[in-house]
Write a protein that holds these residues in place. Sequence first.
Motif, PDB file in Angstrom:
ATOM      1  N   MET A   1       1.450 -41.654 -32.522  1.00  0.00           N
ATOM      2  CA  MET A   1       2.824 -41.920 -32.177  1.00  0.00           C
ATOM      3  C   MET A   1       3.313 -40.802 -31.253  1.00  0.00           C
ATOM      4  SD  MET A   1       5.979 -42.578 -34.700  1.00  0.00           S
ATOM      5  CE  MET A   1       5.907 -44.310 -34.943  1.00  0.00           C
ATOM      6  N   THR A   2       3.919 -41.174 -30.149  1.00  0.00           N
ATOM      7  CA  THR A   2       4.405 -40.175 -29.200  1.00  0.00           C
ATOM      8  C   THR A   2       5.876 -39.869 -29.456  1.00  0.00           C
ATOM      9  OG1 THR A   2       5.033 -41.861 -27.600  1.00  0.00           O
ATOM     10  CG2 THR A   2       2.807 -40.957 -27.418  1.00  0.00           C
ATOM     11  N   ALA A   3       6.234 -38.655 -29.127  1.00  0.00           N
ATOM     12  CA  ALA A   3       7.619 -38.244 -29.315  1.00  0.00           C
ATOM     13  C   ALA A   3       8.491 -38.842 -28.215  1.00  0.00           C
ATOM     14  CB  ALA A   3       7.713 -36.728 -29.286  1.00  0.00           C
ATOM     15  N   ALA A   4       9.739 -39.040 -28.552  1.00  0.00           N
ATOM     16  CA  ALA A   4      10.684 -39.574 -27.575  1.00  0.00           C
ATOM     17  C   ALA A   4      10.926 -38.528 -26.492  1.00  0.00           C
ATOM     18  CB  ALA A   4      11.992 -39.935 -28.264  1.00  0.00           C
ATOM     19  N   PRO A   5      11.035 -38.962 -25.254  1.00  0.00           N
ATOM     20  CA  PRO A   5      11.283 -37.991 -24.187  1.00  0.00           C
ATOM     21  C   PRO A   5      12.663 -37.351 -24.351  1.00  0.00           C
ATOM     22  CG  PRO A   5      11.460 -40.223 -23.343  1.00  0.00           C
ATOM     23  CD  PRO A   5      10.981 -40.320 -24.762  1.00  0.00           C
TER      24      PRO A   5
END
Length: 93
Positions: A1-5
């Motif tokens: 899961m990638t972090a929100a920009p």
Amino acid sequence: MTAAPTPRPEASPWAFAGMVGMAGAFFLLAATPTILDAPWWVTALLLAAWAVALYFACSWFVRRPRAVVVLPLVLAVCWFAVVLLGARFLDWA
């Protein structure tokens, strides 16, 4: 899961007003030889001070937008002091 920009900071109108002031300060400093009989090196030093102030204005554009407004005011006060002192003591008038 990638972090929100992370969101970008919004551009402040103070920084744009400061850049408009920097443009006005450039024309004030560049017109010094036409206003009074100052030596060429005075104009060169004033324009070098403007270039340094422009560097700081560009680097502070997002981080310190209100400081960008102060820079052209400082340049104008310095120009006024140089003109007054040159006219008074060095007979540039």
